[in-house]
Write an enzyme that holds these catalytic residues in place. Structure first.
Site, PDB file in Angstrom:
ATOM      1  N   CYS A 123      39.658  71.157  -9.302  1.00 22.72           N
ATOM      2  CA  CYS A 123      38.432  70.618  -8.698  1.00 22.72           C
ATOM      3  C   CYS A 123      38.604  70.229  -7.234  1.00 22.72           C
ATOM      4  O   CYS A 123      37.607  70.012  -6.534  1.00 22.72           O
ATOM      5  CB  CYS A 123      37.947  69.423  -9.496  1.00 22.72           C
ATOM      6  SG  CYS A 123      37.700  69.792 -11.255  1.00 22.72           S
ATOM      7  N   HIS A 248      33.528  65.712  -5.254  1.00 24.28           N
ATOM      8  CA  HIS A 248      33.519  66.592  -6.432  1.00 24.28           C
ATOM      9  C   HIS A 248      32.557  66.016  -7.458  1.00 24.28           C
ATOM     10  O   HIS A 248      32.552  64.806  -7.725  1.00 24.28           O
ATOM     11  CB  HIS A 248      34.926  66.695  -7.002  1.00 24.28           C
ATOM     12  CG  HIS A 248      34.965  67.259  -8.379  1.00 24.28           C
ATOM     13  ND1 HIS A 248      34.320  68.429  -8.726  1.00 24.28           N
ATOM     14  CD2 HIS A 248      35.552  66.800  -9.523  1.00 24.28           C
ATOM     15  CE1 HIS A 248      34.508  68.673 -10.005  1.00 24.28           C
ATOM     16  NE2 HIS A 248      35.250  67.704 -10.507  1.00 24.28           N
ATOM     17  N   ASN A 278      29.532  69.806 -14.047  1.00 20.80           N
ATOM     18  CA  ASN A 278      30.804  69.857 -13.324  1.00 20.80           C
ATOM     19  C   ASN A 278      31.245  71.317 -13.214  1.00 20.80           C
ATOM     20  O   ASN A 278      31.581  71.945 -14.219  1.00 20.80           O
ATOM     21  CB  ASN A 278      31.846  69.023 -14.082  1.00 20.80           C
ATOM     22  CG  ASN A 278      33.212  69.011 -13.430  1.00 20.80           C
ATOM     23  OD1 ASN A 278      33.554  69.890 -12.635  1.00 20.80           O
ATOM     24  ND2 ASN A 278      34.017  68.016 -13.766  1.00 20.80           N
TER      25      ASN A 278
END
Length: 322
Positions: A123, A248, A278
């Site tokens: 990520c 993120h 996500n």
């Protein structure tokens, strides 16, 4: 014999010339997950992670989505395929270990014989890739660099498992990095916490993504605000001078807690997770691209990027918007 090697001309700095993003058309709501058999409900998901819906790729691959996002970034930058000489793909969801996806992605975009490689910092991958692109440009080793963050996480997530199936999704974002007469991409502040690498892993037998949610939550909320403040200081800014903050998109509660600790009350905070879920290394470029599309920050405005995830890796960097 005294031999001196020459170095290429070096620009004063680098900048992002254009951004683009792509998300697959299939929208999956929390109620859709319940209908599929996930042991959850809409209220629980929203209260725990803040997600109302996410996008799943059905017939598209990670490369397909990366090509779509990159095409938009190139069009927005005004930089053609013939002018790009390096392609960096940030991903942790390639279908095979070898080869990486960057060369294929470049070929499909009509980019002839570029340098091409993948980065897997999960990520945090897009910020790692963006800094690598900036360094290549400012060192004179590349003229224009295409940076892509693309993930098809649904290939690696048990979509019926409540801890991960409600969170992860698919998509891609991209940026074109070019030389600049001034600094448009600030110094990176990055690092890792390998002692906690066990918190996010892929099961060796099933290739299924697993994570220890509470461990990641505590780590991110206790560490990432300091990374962001350090990135601001490295760029010569105070946090209150920021126009935007794009972390993120891991969890809405994590995003809001980090934003609060930055003490920048007027900053526009990306909360794309609500409608996108996500998307790992794609989450920052998707959210940043949308922020600019909506006109939430002006051209040339300072925006803080903070990526964090498996490894545990992290990176923070201030950029000026194209």
């Amino acid at each position: 014999m005294n031999i001196t090697l020459s170095t290429p001309p070096r620009p004063a700095g680098s900048r992002i010339a254009g951004l683009g993003h792509y998300q697959p058309p299939t929208v999956i709501t929390n109620d859709d997950l319940v209908a599929r058999g996930v042991d959850t409900n809409d209220e629980w998901v929203k209260s725990r992670v803040g997600i109302a819906e996410r996008r799943f790729a059905m017939d598209e691959t990670m490369i397909d989505m990366g090509v779509a996002a990159a095409s938009k970034a190139m069009a927005n930058s005004g930089i053609s395929a013939t002018d790009i000489d390096l392609v960096i793909l940030a991903t942790c969801t390639g279908k095979q270990q070898v080869p990486g996806g960057a060369a294929e992605l470049a070929s499909r975009l009509g980019i002839d014989s570029p340098g091409a490689y993948d980065i897997n910092a999960a990520c945090a991958g897009f910020v790692y890739a963006l800094n690598s692109a900036s360094e290549a440009v400012t060192a004179g080793h590349a003229r224009n660099v295409l940076v892509v963050g693309s993930e098809k996480l649904t290939d690696y997530v048990d979509l019926l498992e409540r801890g991960t199936g409600i969170i992860f999704a698919d998509g891609a974002g991209a940026a074109v990095v070019t030389p600049s007469d001034s600094v448009g991409i600030g110094p990176v502040v990055w690092g890792s916490d390998g002692d906690n690498a066990h918190a996010i892993t892929t099961d060796a037998a099933s290739a299924t993504l697993r994570q220890e949610g509470q461990t990641v939550f505590r780590w991110a909320t206790s560490k990432m605000a300091d990374v962001g403040l350090q990135a601001c200081a490295a760029a010569g800014l105070q946090s209150w001078q920021l126009a935007g903050f794009v972390p993120h998109q891991a969890n809405l509660r994590i995003i809001d807690l980090i934003a609060k600790k930055l003490k920048a009350p007027n900053v526009v905070v990306a909360r794309d997770i609500v409608n996108s879920g996500n998307t790992s290394s794609a989450s920052i470029p998707i959210a940043l691209s949308k922020m600019l599309e909506r006109g939430e920050v002006a051209s040339g405005a300072p925006v803080l990027l903070v990526g964090f995830g498996a490894g545990l890796t992290y990176a923070g960097q201030v950029i000026l918007t194209p």
